[in-house]
Design a protein around this motif. Structure first.
Motif, PDB file in Angstrom:
ATOM      1  N   GLY A 196      -6.291  65.051  53.863  1.00  0.00           N
ATOM      2  CA  GLY A 196      -6.330  65.604  52.515  1.00  0.00           C
ATOM      3  C   GLY A 196      -5.579  66.920  52.452  1.00  0.00           C
ATOM      4  O   GLY A 196      -5.158  67.482  53.473  1.00  0.00           O
ATOM      5  N   MET A 197      -5.423  67.443  51.241  1.00  0.00           N
ATOM      6  CA  MET A 197      -4.688  68.702  51.062  1.00  0.00           C
ATOM      7  C   MET A 197      -5.345  69.860  51.805  1.00  0.00           C
ATOM      8  O   MET A 197      -4.680  70.803  52.206  1.00  0.00           O
ATOM      9  N   LYS A 198      -6.649  69.774  52.001  1.00  0.00           N
ATOM     10  CA  LYS A 198      -7.340  70.872  52.678  1.00  0.00           C
ATOM     11  C   LYS A 198      -6.949  70.967  54.149  1.00  0.00           C
ATOM     12  O   LYS A 198      -7.212  71.969  54.806  1.00  0.00           O
ATOM     13  N   SER A 199      -6.312  69.919  54.682  1.00  0.00           N
ATOM     14  CA  SER A 199      -5.859  69.950  56.074  1.00  0.00           C
ATOM     15  C   SER A 199      -4.650  70.853  56.268  1.00  0.00           C
ATOM     16  O   SER A 199      -4.271  71.160  57.400  1.00  0.00           O
ATOM     17  N   LYS A 200      -4.038  71.289  55.179  1.00  0.00           N
ATOM     18  CA  LYS A 200      -2.840  72.141  55.242  1.00  0.00           C
ATOM     19  C   LYS A 200      -3.284  73.607  55.306  1.00  0.00           C
ATOM     20  O   LYS A 200      -3.555  74.245  54.281  1.00  0.00           O
ATOM     21  N   PHE A 201      -3.341  74.146  56.492  1.00  0.00           N
ATOM     22  CA  PHE A 201      -3.878  75.483  56.733  1.00  0.00           C
ATOM     23  C   PHE A 201      -3.141  76.554  55.934  1.00  0.00           C
ATOM     24  O   PHE A 201      -3.756  77.382  55.254  1.00  0.00           O
ATOM     25  N   GLU A 202      -1.811  76.579  56.004  1.00  0.00           N
ATOM     26  CA  GLU A 202      -1.042  77.625  55.337  1.00  0.00           C
ATOM     27  C   GLU A 202      -1.220  77.567  53.821  1.00  0.00           C
ATOM     28  O   GLU A 202      -1.302  78.599  53.154  1.00  0.00           O
ATOM     29  N   TRP A 203      -1.265  76.359  53.261  1.00  0.00           N
ATOM     30  CA  TRP A 203      -1.429  76.227  51.810  1.00  0.00           C
ATOM     31  C   TRP A 203      -2.742  76.846  51.364  1.00  0.00           C
ATOM     32  O   TRP A 203      -2.811  77.530  50.342  1.00  0.00           O
ATOM     33  N   ARG A 204      -3.790  76.662  52.175  1.00  0.00           N
ATOM     34  CA  ARG A 204      -5.086  77.210  51.794  1.00  0.00           C
ATOM     35  C   ARG A 204      -5.139  78.718  51.990  1.00  0.00           C
ATOM     36  O   ARG A 204      -5.553  79.454  51.088  1.00  0.00           O
ATOM     37  N   VAL A 205      -4.731  79.195  53.147  1.00  0.00           N
ATOM     38  CA  VAL A 205      -4.856  80.626  53.423  1.00  0.00           C
ATOM     39  C   VAL A 205      -3.941  81.455  52.525  1.00  0.00           C
ATOM     40  O   VAL A 205      -4.259  82.596  52.184  1.00  0.00           O
ATOM     41  N   ASN A 206      -2.820  80.891  52.103  1.00  0.00           N
ATOM     42  CA  ASN A 206      -1.904  81.607  51.214  1.00  0.00           C
ATOM     43  C   ASN A 206      -2.283  81.463  49.741  1.00  0.00           C
ATOM     44  O   ASN A 206      -1.641  82.077  48.881  1.00  0.00           O
ATOM     45  N   GLY A 207      -3.307  80.678  49.475  1.00  0.00           N
ATOM     46  CA  GLY A 207      -3.769  80.547  48.099  1.00  0.00           C
ATOM     47  C   GLY A 207      -4.227  81.869  47.520  1.00  0.00           C
ATOM     48  O   GLY A 207      -4.081  82.115  46.315  1.00  0.00           O
ATOM     49  N   PHE A 208      -4.752  82.749  48.359  1.00  0.00           N
ATOM     50  CA  PHE A 208      -5.217  84.060  47.885  1.00  0.00           C
ATOM     51  C   PHE A 208      -4.041  84.907  47.411  1.00  0.00           C
ATOM     52  O   PHE A 208      -4.158  85.662  46.446  1.00  0.00           O
ATOM     53  N   ASP A 209      -2.898  84.784  48.090  1.00  0.00           N
ATOM     54  CA  ASP A 209      -1.686  85.456  47.618  1.00  0.00           C
ATOM     55  C   ASP A 209      -1.296  84.954  46.235  1.00  0.00           C
ATOM     56  O   ASP A 209      -0.918  85.729  45.354  1.00  0.00           O
ATOM     57  N   ARG A 210      -1.387  83.636  46.054  1.00  0.00           N
ATOM     58  CA  ARG A 210      -1.000  83.063  44.763  1.00  0.00           C
ATOM     59  C   ARG A 210      -1.956  83.516  43.654  1.00  0.00           C
ATOM     60  O   ARG A 210      -1.525  83.737  42.518  1.00  0.00           O
ATOM     61  N   MET A 211      -3.234  83.675  43.982  1.00  0.00           N
ATOM     62  CA  MET A 211      -4.179  84.219  43.001  1.00  0.00           C
ATOM     63  C   MET A 211      -3.763  85.633  42.604  1.00  0.00           C
ATOM     64  O   MET A 211      -3.760  85.997  41.425  1.00  0.00           O
ATOM     65  N   GLY A 212      -3.438  86.446  43.603  1.00  0.00           N
ATOM     66  CA  GLY A 212      -3.020  87.823  43.328  1.00  0.00           C
ATOM     67  C   GLY A 212      -1.749  87.876  42.516  1.00  0.00           C
ATOM     68  O   GLY A 212      -1.621  88.686  41.586  1.00  0.00           O
ATOM     69  N   GLN A 213      -0.780  87.031  42.848  1.00  0.00           N
ATOM     70  CA  GLN A 213       0.486  86.982  42.111  1.00  0.00           C
ATOM     71  C   GLN A 213       0.266  86.584  40.657  1.00  0.00           C
ATOM     72  O   GLN A 213       1.008  87.020  39.769  1.00  0.00           O
ATOM     73  N   ALA A 214      -0.749  85.751  40.410  1.00  0.00           N
ATOM     74  CA  ALA A 214      -1.039  85.291  39.054  1.00  0.00           C
ATOM     75  C   ALA A 214      -1.832  86.318  38.245  1.00  0.00           C
ATOM     76  O   ALA A 214      -2.052  86.125  37.049  1.00  0.00           O
ATOM     77  N   GLY A 215      -2.273  87.393  38.892  1.00  0.00           N
ATOM     78  CA  GLY A 215      -3.027  88.419  38.188  1.00  0.00           C
ATOM     79  C   GLY A 215      -4.476  88.051  37.941  1.00  0.00           C
ATOM     80  O   GLY A 215      -5.102  88.540  36.988  1.00  0.00           O
ATOM     81  N   VAL A 216      -5.046  87.199  38.799  1.00  0.00           N
ATOM     82  CA  VAL A 216      -6.466  86.864  38.673  1.00  0.00           C
ATOM     83  C   VAL A 216      -7.292  88.140  38.832  1.00  0.00           C
ATOM     84  O   VAL A 216      -7.054  88.933  39.745  1.00  0.00           O
ATOM     85  N   HIS A 217      -8.259  88.329  37.944  1.00  0.00           N
ATOM     86  CA  HIS A 217      -9.003  89.589  37.902  1.00  0.00           C
ATOM     87  C   HIS A 217      -9.868  89.807  39.144  1.00  0.00           C
ATOM     88  O   HIS A 217      -9.985  90.922  39.648  1.00  0.00           O
ATOM     89  N   LYS A 218     -10.489  88.730  39.650  1.00  0.00           N
ATOM     90  CA  LYS A 218     -11.394  88.872  40.791  1.00  0.00           C
ATOM     91  C   LYS A 218     -11.200  87.706  41.749  1.00  0.00           C
ATOM     92  O   LYS A 218     -11.128  86.548  41.330  1.00  0.00           O
ATOM     93  N   ILE A 219     -11.134  88.024  43.045  1.00  0.00           N
ATOM     94  CA  ILE A 219     -10.953  87.019  44.088  1.00  0.00           C
ATOM     95  C   ILE A 219     -12.144  87.066  45.028  1.00  0.00           C
ATOM     96  O   ILE A 219     -12.498  88.128  45.542  1.00  0.00           O
ATOM     97  N   GLY A 220     -12.760  85.906  45.255  1.00  0.00           N
ATOM     98  CA  GLY A 220     -13.876  85.795  46.167  1.00  0.00           C
ATOM     99  C   GLY A 220     -13.461  85.120  47.457  1.00  0.00           C
ATOM    100  O   GLY A 220     -12.744  84.119  47.439  1.00  0.00           O
ATOM    101  N   MET A 221     -13.911  85.662  48.587  1.00  0.00           N
ATOM    102  CA  MET A 221     -13.514  85.173  49.899  1.00  0.00           C
ATOM    103  C   MET A 221     -14.749  84.790  50.708  1.00  0.00           C
ATOM    104  O   MET A 221     -15.850  85.272  50.449  1.00  0.00           O
ATOM    105  N   GLY A 222     -14.534  83.953  51.729  1.00  0.00           N
ATOM    106  CA  GLY A 222     -15.645  83.612  52.600  1.00  0.00           C
ATOM    107  C   GLY A 222     -15.222  82.722  53.744  1.00  0.00           C
ATOM    108  O   GLY A 222     -14.192  82.046  53.668  1.00  0.00           O
TER     109      GLY A 222
END
Length: 374
Positions: A196-222
């Motif tokens: 599945g798509m979740k098997s793509k490590f870089e796509w997932r870990v870099n998703g937080f960058d994409r959130m920041g680039q989009a101007g998302v107000h709050k990002i939750g991590m875990g």
């Protein structure tokens, strides 16, 4: 992208560094007003265990300075358990023989109305499995638009998206995104996420960058506690947090430490177990490391433990959570993603927090506060 930064950080050397921390390293970290990741490693190391009370006092102090006595309350709503991933630890695993549910628009509205009867929740977290073909961006956007009349603050916990898709959803009312990396151990990542798509490590870990680039107000991590050495995983998250704060400094951040529990039905068993004292230690360490980060506890944790930690560092809590799709009204007996430990009603959680001198907050901001004053 953070995946490039992560390549420079050795998992093995980081683990070795954490376990080599000394009493002097811990005392040095506790004496500093502002800690770096090296100090954080000392505070979560075994060497810091004798300093738990000192850490608790510092954590309480910084929490009171930044958040006062408030506890922000939210409620999660699972709108689909349809998923194309095969995560070995998850109840929604694509290979599990179970009925798959994708809530209709009418069912979503019924869930929103049912939630509003539980407590005056204004912070809603929409959760999905990962099935972009059947419950993709269009579906999530519609769910947000339908939720706007009922809730002031909308967050999602869904599959990682493109930056332009996150931006699109902000126009539908999206305020925050939560994403668990699960583990930062790239070498072992696909053991737990084979397909599945979740098997793509870089796509997932870099998703937080994409959130920041989009101007998302709050990002939750875990990270999911139970897969890999938790001290190393949480240190990697600390590195990630600092990276995001440097590059997307307008964004607010939250962290969570969900613990996997041993399965009673022969399912996936955690590789490591974090006890309550260790969860308290990492919570205090995170608050000392970052005075402003929002620390969230879900109903995975027991009522007694959540009550205790509400006075020492936790700033956000869920209540009366249902982890099955449509669990508040439409399908109350559906299969859960995981079993909750704190089964109290929202009003009971509210009363308990107030008895501890905390102030449950259901809506912590309003656009009226940002309007020019006459």
């Amino acid at each position: 992208m953070f995946s490039d930064e992560l390549e420079k950080i050795s998992w093995e050397e980081t683990t070795k560094a954490i376990y080599s921390k000394t009493d002097a390293d811990v005392r040095r970290a506790l004496s500093k007003e502002h800690c770096d990741v090296n100090d954080f490693m000392a505070l979560i190391s075994p060497a810091a265990a004798p300093y738990l009370e000192t850490m608790a006092r510092l954590s309480r102090k910084y929490t009171m300075e930044r958040f006062g006595k408030t506890i922000s309350m939210f409620v999660p709503l699972y709108i689909t358990n349809s998923c194309t991933n095969s995560c070995v630890y998850c109840g929604f695993n694509h290979n599990n023989p179970m009925k798959r549910t994708i809530l209709t628009e009418e069912e979503m509205v019924n869930e929103y109305k049912a939630i509003k009867k539980l407590a005056p929740f204004e912070n809603l977290l929409l959760v999905t499995g990962e099935n972009p073909a059947k419950a993709g961006v269009d579906y999530i956007e519609r769910a947000l638009l339908l939720a706007k009349p009922y809730f002031a603050n909308l967050q999602i916990e869904v599959m990682p998206l493109k930056a332009e898709e996150y931006e699109r959803l902000t126009h539908a009312g999206l305020n925050g995104v939560i994403c668990f990396q699960e583990t930062y151990n790239k070498a072992n990542y696909n053991i737990y996420h084979p397909r599945g798509m979740k098997s793509k490590f870089e796509w997932r870990v870099n998703g937080f960058d994409r959130m920041g680039q989009a101007g998302v107000h709050k990002i939750g991590m875990g990270v999911l506690i139970g897969l890999e050495e938790w001290r190393t995983d949480i240190t990697m998250m600390a590195y990630h947090l600092r990276y995001l704060q440097k590059h997307y400094w307008k964004t607010k951040y939250s962290v969570n430490f969900p613990r996997m529990r041993p399965s009673e039905n022969g399912g996936f068993q955690p590789n490591v177990v974090m006890n309550d004292r260790e969860l308290a230690q990492v919570t205090f360490a995170m608050r000392i490391f970052d005075h402003d980060v929002d620390i969230s506890y879900s109903t995975r944790e027991s009522a007694a433990f959540r009550n205790h930690m509400a006075t020492l560092g936790v700033t956000t809590m869920s209540a009366e959570s249902k982890t099955e799709p449509g669990g508040y009204f439409t399908y109350p007996q559906a299969l859960e993603q995981f079993h909750v430990s704190d089964e109290r009603k929202a009003v009971e959680v509210d009363a308990a927090l107030r008895s501890l001198g905390r102030i449950p907050v259901y809506k912590d901001w309003d656009t009226a506060l940002t309007l020019p004053q006459c």
